[in-house]
Each structure stands twice: as structure tokens, then as C-alpha cells.
Scaffold this active site. Structure first.
Site, mmCIF file in Angstrom:
data_model
loop_
_atom_site.group_PDB
_atom_site.id
_atom_site.type_symbol
_atom_site.label_atom_id
_atom_site.label_comp_id
_atom_site.label_asym_id
_atom_site.label_seq_id
_atom_site.Cartn_x
_atom_site.Cartn_y
_atom_site.Cartn_z
ATOM 1 N N CYS A 51 0.847 -1.198 -0.058
ATOM 2 C CA CYS A 51 0.089 0.004 0.035
ATOM 3 C C CYS A 51 0.946 1.284 -0.190
ATOM 4 O O CYS A 51 1.570 1.674 0.920
ATOM 5 C CB CYS A 51 -1.088 -0.092 1.166
ATOM 6 N N CYS A 78 -0.098 4.081 2.830
ATOM 7 C CA CYS A 78 0.394 3.435 3.998
ATOM 8 C C CYS A 78 1.897 4.032 4.524
ATOM 9 O O CYS A 78 1.758 4.410 5.494
ATOM 10 C CB CYS A 78 0.493 2.147 4.200
#
Length: 175
Positions: free
Chosen positions: A95, A98
């Protein structure tokens, strides 16, 4: 009678130099210091010294002294049984957003050390914890106080949003 000088090869650089550093690309040579140069044949340590000078440091994007990683096994100990508010970041290695939240959480962990605990949990490694708290999208940051979830923030948002939720959680716990 000619005196012959034998040069001792230079010791290799300490291993600590290689931590967090990048070496220059192989194949590039500097005149006079290559493997076939006369200097390299006469003084074998010369090449090693030159390689040590080519080491460049790599700046770290964020400090590693931030939030710690927890597991499903340590969830109760670190989150549910905590006497101070806890911030948990749910993330995954694939991700991209993230990574941006990582930096924010690491900064918050350093700024609020002692007043709040900050942890990270990889949802790919521990999906059972993510599903038990209905985490459907990442990055998601949850705030816990006295073992109960108080705030949920999903997505990459400015640091001020996280700080506002933390301040509210801290002020509620002090009253």
C-alpha cells in the site's frame, strides 16, 4: 643495491560503514586506480582505500524510532490492557498511501511519547484482527482508550487530523 618497499595492504573498512550506505555502480573506474593499473599491482590496498572513499551515505526518509510493530498475539497485552491511549495503524506492505501515514505515525509516536502508545499492524499478516475491527480499507488508524475503540480514521489525511483525535482522546482520559 636498490631498496624494495613492500607496502602493507590497507585493512578493509569496518562493516559499520556498510550499514545504510550505497556503493557506486560497478564498472565505473577512476584513472589510476583500476584493477589493471600499475598502482593497483604495486599497492593492493590502494583499491580498497579507493572503494572506501566512494561510499556514499543514504538519507533515511523517516526515522526508524517511531511506532513499533505488533502481532495478533500481543494485541491484548499492548492495546486492550494499556493504561494510556493507544494509536494503531493498520497497513500493508503493498500500500503506497500507507507509507505516507507511516511517517505521520512515527512523528506522532516521538512527539507524544509517554502520553500515547503507537503501534503498527500488518493486515496481510494478521487479517483476523483487521476483520474483528471491520477494517475494510487501508491505511486505517484506530485510537483505543481503556481497551475500547474511540476513533477511526481511514485514508491518508494531514497530521492535524490525527493530532486532533489524539488530543481529544488524551483530554478525555485526564478528566
Amino acid at each position: 643495491m636498490a631498496a624494495t618497499a613492500t607496502a602493507c595492504p590497507a585493512p578493509p573498512p569496518p562493516r559499520s560503514l556498510y550499514r545504510g550506505v550505497a556503493l557506486a555502480a560497478p564498472g565505473r573506474r577512476r584513472a589510476g586506480y583500476g584493477a589493471s593499473s600499475s598502482a593497483a599491482r604495486r599497492w593492493p590496498g590502494c583499491r580498497r582505500r579507493w572503494a572506501a572513499h566512494r561510499i556514499r551515505t543514504v538519507s533515511c526518509a523517516y526515522s526508524p524510532r517511531g511506532a513499533k510493530t505488533i502481532t495478533a498475539c500481543s494485541w491484548n497485552e499492548y492495546v486492550i490492557c494499556s493504561d494510556i491511549p493507544v494509536l494503531i495503524e493498520f497497513w500493508a506492505s503493498w500500500c503506497g498511501p500507507c507509507r505516507m501515514v507511516h511517517r505521520i505515525v512515527d512523528e506522532i509516536a516521538q512527539e507524544y511519547a509517554g502520553r500515547i502508545k503507537c503501534y503498527k499492524l500488518d493486515t496481510d499478516d494478521y487479517p483476523q484482527v483487521a476483520t474483528s475491527y471491520s477494517i475494510e480499507r487501508i491505511p486505517t488508524v484506530l485510537l483505543f482508550k481503556d481497551g475500547e475503540k474511540t476513533h477511526s480514521i481511514t485514508g491518508t489525511l494531514p497530521k492535524a487530523v490525527y493530532v486532533r483525535a489524539i488530543e481529544k482522546s488524551i483530554s478525555d482520559s485526564e478528566q
